[in-house]
Design a protein around this motif. Structure first.
Motif, mmCIF file in Angstrom:
data_model
loop_
_atom_site.group_PDB
_atom_site.id
_atom_site.type_symbol
_atom_site.label_atom_id
_atom_site.label_comp_id
_atom_site.label_asym_id
_atom_site.label_seq_id
_atom_site.Cartn_x
_atom_site.Cartn_y
_atom_site.Cartn_z
ATOM 1 N N TYR A 44 0.718 -1.264 -0.026
ATOM 2 C CA TYR A 44 -0.066 -0.020 -0.082
ATOM 3 C C TYR A 44 0.961 1.164 -0.140
ATOM 4 O O TYR A 44 0.581 2.215 -0.778
ATOM 5 C CB TYR A 44 -1.011 0.003 1.211
ATOM 6 C CG TYR A 44 -1.697 1.242 1.122
ATOM 7 C CD1 TYR A 44 -2.935 1.327 0.347
ATOM 8 C CD2 TYR A 44 -1.401 2.368 2.217
ATOM 9 C CE1 TYR A 44 -3.660 2.520 0.405
ATOM 10 C CE2 TYR A 44 -2.194 3.379 2.041
ATOM 11 C CZ TYR A 44 -3.240 3.575 1.343
ATOM 12 O OH TYR A 44 -3.859 4.769 1.137
ATOM 13 N N LEU A 45 1.795 1.376 1.074
ATOM 14 C CA LEU A 45 2.663 2.475 0.846
ATOM 15 C C LEU A 45 3.344 2.473 -0.230
ATOM 16 O O LEU A 45 3.729 3.991 -0.888
ATOM 17 C CB LEU A 45 3.750 2.583 2.370
ATOM 18 C CG LEU A 45 3.017 2.319 3.412
ATOM 19 C CD1 LEU A 45 4.190 2.181 4.619
ATOM 20 C CD2 LEU A 45 2.293 3.567 3.698
ATOM 21 N N HIS A 46 3.841 1.603 -1.034
ATOM 22 C CA HIS A 46 4.422 1.664 -2.440
ATOM 23 C C HIS A 46 3.613 2.150 -3.380
ATOM 24 O O HIS A 46 4.010 3.099 -4.133
ATOM 25 C CB HIS A 46 4.947 0.293 -2.685
ATOM 26 C CG HIS A 46 5.576 0.274 -4.223
ATOM 27 N ND1 HIS A 46 6.822 0.804 -4.224
ATOM 28 C CD2 HIS A 46 5.094 -0.122 -5.343
ATOM 29 C CE1 HIS A 46 7.166 0.587 -5.542
ATOM 30 N NE2 HIS A 46 6.042 0.148 -6.406
ATOM 31 N N MET A 47 2.157 1.923 -3.398
ATOM 32 C CA MET A 47 1.588 2.052 -4.474
ATOM 33 C C MET A 47 0.883 3.721 -4.165
ATOM 34 O O MET A 47 0.507 4.541 -5.104
ATOM 35 C CB MET A 47 0.090 1.479 -4.386
ATOM 36 C CG MET A 47 0.246 0.043 -4.579
ATOM 37 S SD MET A 47 1.310 -0.522 -6.151
ATOM 38 C CE MET A 47 0.387 0.105 -7.351
ATOM 39 N N VAL A 49 -4.068 10.614 5.270
ATOM 40 C CA VAL A 49 -3.430 11.401 4.239
ATOM 41 C C VAL A 49 -3.376 13.024 4.432
ATOM 42 O O VAL A 49 -4.007 13.328 5.387
ATOM 43 C CB VAL A 49 -4.038 10.905 2.941
ATOM 44 C CG1 VAL A 49 -3.852 9.511 2.708
ATOM 45 C CG2 VAL A 49 -5.373 11.510 2.782
ATOM 46 N N THR A 50 -2.676 13.551 3.841
ATOM 47 C CA THR A 50 -2.209 15.149 4.214
ATOM 48 C C THR A 50 -3.448 16.097 3.571
ATOM 49 O O THR A 50 -3.469 17.114 3.908
ATOM 50 C CB THR A 50 -0.890 15.273 3.659
ATOM 51 O OG1 THR A 50 -0.798 15.239 2.297
ATOM 52 C CG2 THR A 50 0.124 14.774 4.451
ATOM 53 N N ASP A 51 -4.088 15.480 2.515
ATOM 54 C CA ASP A 51 -4.907 16.269 1.849
ATOM 55 C C ASP A 51 -6.193 15.634 1.470
ATOM 56 O O ASP A 51 -6.085 14.533 0.975
ATOM 57 C CB ASP A 51 -4.237 16.887 0.845
ATOM 58 C CG ASP A 51 -5.036 18.006 -0.104
ATOM 59 O OD1 ASP A 51 -5.925 17.761 -0.832
ATOM 60 O OD2 ASP A 51 -5.049 19.383 0.654
ATOM 61 N N ALA A 52 -7.400 16.306 1.291
ATOM 62 C CA ALA A 52 -8.581 15.685 0.902
ATOM 63 C C ALA A 52 -8.570 15.185 -0.434
ATOM 64 O O ALA A 52 -9.341 14.206 -0.867
ATOM 65 C CB ALA A 52 -9.813 16.743 1.268
ATOM 66 N N SER A 53 -7.823 15.733 -1.431
ATOM 67 C CA SER A 53 -7.798 15.586 -2.788
ATOM 68 C C SER A 53 -7.349 14.193 -2.955
ATOM 69 O O SER A 53 -7.243 13.788 -4.036
ATOM 70 C CB SER A 53 -6.937 16.751 -3.300
ATOM 71 O OG SER A 53 -5.740 16.711 -2.946
ATOM 72 N N MET A 54 -6.345 13.612 -2.003
ATOM 73 C CA MET A 54 -5.797 12.426 -2.169
ATOM 74 C C MET A 54 -6.921 11.223 -2.037
ATOM 75 O O MET A 54 -6.236 10.012 -1.925
ATOM 76 C CB MET A 54 -4.816 12.349 -1.375
ATOM 77 C CG MET A 54 -3.627 13.503 -1.660
ATOM 78 S SD MET A 54 -2.309 13.453 -0.456
ATOM 79 C CE MET A 54 -1.232 14.572 -0.987
ATOM 80 N N ARG A 55 -7.845 11.518 -1.297
ATOM 81 C CA ARG A 55 -8.887 10.384 -0.826
ATOM 82 C C ARG A 55 -8.989 9.286 -1.939
ATOM 83 O O ARG A 55 -8.802 8.178 -1.450
ATOM 84 C CB ARG A 55 -10.078 10.725 -0.433
ATOM 85 C CG ARG A 55 -10.011 11.385 1.183
ATOM 86 C CD ARG A 55 -11.398 11.695 1.687
ATOM 87 N NE ARG A 55 -11.396 11.640 2.982
ATOM 88 C CZ ARG A 55 -12.279 12.339 3.884
ATOM 89 N NH1 ARG A 55 -13.208 12.540 3.540
ATOM 90 N NH2 ARG A 55 -11.979 12.511 5.210
ATOM 91 N N ALA A 56 -9.575 9.598 -2.999
ATOM 92 C CA ALA A 56 -9.839 8.597 -4.305
ATOM 93 C C ALA A 56 -8.634 7.820 -4.479
ATOM 94 O O ALA A 56 -8.591 6.584 -4.465
ATOM 95 C CB ALA A 56 -10.159 9.295 -5.292
ATOM 96 N N ALA A 57 -7.529 8.418 -4.563
ATOM 97 C CA ALA A 57 -6.099 7.706 -5.035
ATOM 98 C C ALA A 57 -5.703 6.863 -3.708
ATOM 99 O O ALA A 57 -5.369 5.818 -3.907
ATOM 100 C CB ALA A 57 -5.255 8.627 -5.338
ATOM 101 N N ALA A 90 -5.473 2.826 -4.075
ATOM 102 C CA ALA A 90 -4.122 2.153 -3.647
ATOM 103 C C ALA A 90 -4.347 0.823 -2.881
ATOM 104 O O ALA A 90 -3.601 -0.132 -3.013
ATOM 105 C CB ALA A 90 -3.173 3.167 -2.912
ATOM 106 N N HIS A 91 -5.281 0.805 -2.114
ATOM 107 C CA HIS A 91 -5.605 -0.483 -1.499
ATOM 108 C C HIS A 91 -6.022 -1.539 -2.246
ATOM 109 O O HIS A 91 -5.685 -2.736 -1.998
ATOM 110 C CB HIS A 91 -7.016 -0.202 -0.407
ATOM 111 C CG HIS A 91 -6.621 0.526 0.929
ATOM 112 N ND1 HIS A 91 -5.547 -0.170 1.833
ATOM 113 C CD2 HIS A 91 -6.640 1.536 1.331
ATOM 114 C CE1 HIS A 91 -5.406 0.687 2.780
ATOM 115 N NE2 HIS A 91 -6.126 1.781 2.490
ATOM 116 N N ALA A 92 -6.841 -1.079 -3.488
ATOM 117 C CA ALA A 92 -6.975 -2.267 -4.432
ATOM 118 C C ALA A 92 -5.616 -2.829 -5.087
ATOM 119 O O ALA A 92 -5.659 -3.921 -5.265
ATOM 120 C CB ALA A 92 -8.196 -1.647 -5.544
ATOM 121 N N GLU A 93 -4.916 -1.936 -5.401
ATOM 122 C CA GLU A 93 -3.836 -2.237 -5.987
ATOM 123 C C GLU A 93 -2.883 -2.977 -5.085
ATOM 124 O O GLU A 93 -2.316 -4.038 -5.685
ATOM 125 C CB GLU A 93 -3.100 -0.833 -6.468
ATOM 126 C CG GLU A 93 -3.929 -0.279 -7.867
ATOM 127 C CD GLU A 93 -4.125 -1.115 -8.935
ATOM 128 O OE1 GLU A 93 -3.107 -1.915 -9.363
ATOM 129 O OE2 GLU A 93 -5.086 -1.123 -9.333
#
Length: 152
Positions: free
Chosen positions: A70-73, A108-116, A120-123
């Motif tokens: 996950y962290l890598h993705m 995460v640091t910003d709300a704009s990152m939520r979808a990605a 990343a969990h799926a990946e």
């Protein structure tokens, strides 16, 4: 892909000449790593509750593998993770794992990152070789949290 070999030593010396009361305590070691104090699950095999049992270590391996992928993705997707915690649960019945559920809570640091961050969990789930080696489902119930922004 190259073959990888993982050597681990398990050492036991708890013989007290009586089958039912022998110690289940042992140590798991590998080169240049601190030992892991092991035992049997106290409910199943009269083990020591203060030591790790194989069932817990399997669930921990699944949670660790997912987290590392996950962290890598997230790095590849530009998602900045500031905290990661997982309360993973394994369910066994009739001496067989039926299911493991990973419940990572990621900050995460910003709300704009939520979808990605969610994607990343799926990946990560697709890439975790330990989960891909299991003969039972490994489910994911992730939560994405946005870090508190400093109002100043």
């Amino acid at each position: 892909m190259a073959e990888h070999i993982y050597d681990v030593d398990v050492t036991w010396s708890g013989n007290n000449a009586e089958y039912r009361s022998y110690s289940r305590n042992h140590e798991v070691t590998a080169d240049k790593k601190p030992p892991i104090p092991g035992s049997a699950d106290p409910i199943i095999g009269r083990g020591d509750v203060t030591r790790w049992n194989p069932e817990q270590l399997l669930v921990a391996s699944l949670a660790q593998c997912h987290m590392l992928w996950y962290l890598h993705m997230c790095v590849e997707a530009g998602v900045v993770v500031t905290d990661y915690r997982d309360h993973a649960t394994g369910i066994m019945n009739n001496q067989k794992f039926l299911l493991v559920v990973l419940r990572p809570e990621v900050t995460v640091t910003d709300a704009s990152m939520r979808a990605a961050a969610k994607q990343a969990h799926a990946e990560a789930a697709k890439r975790c070789f330990i989960a891909n080696s299991m003969n039972f489902p490994v489910e994911h119930e992730p939560t994405i949290v946005v870090a508190q922004q400093d109002p100043s």
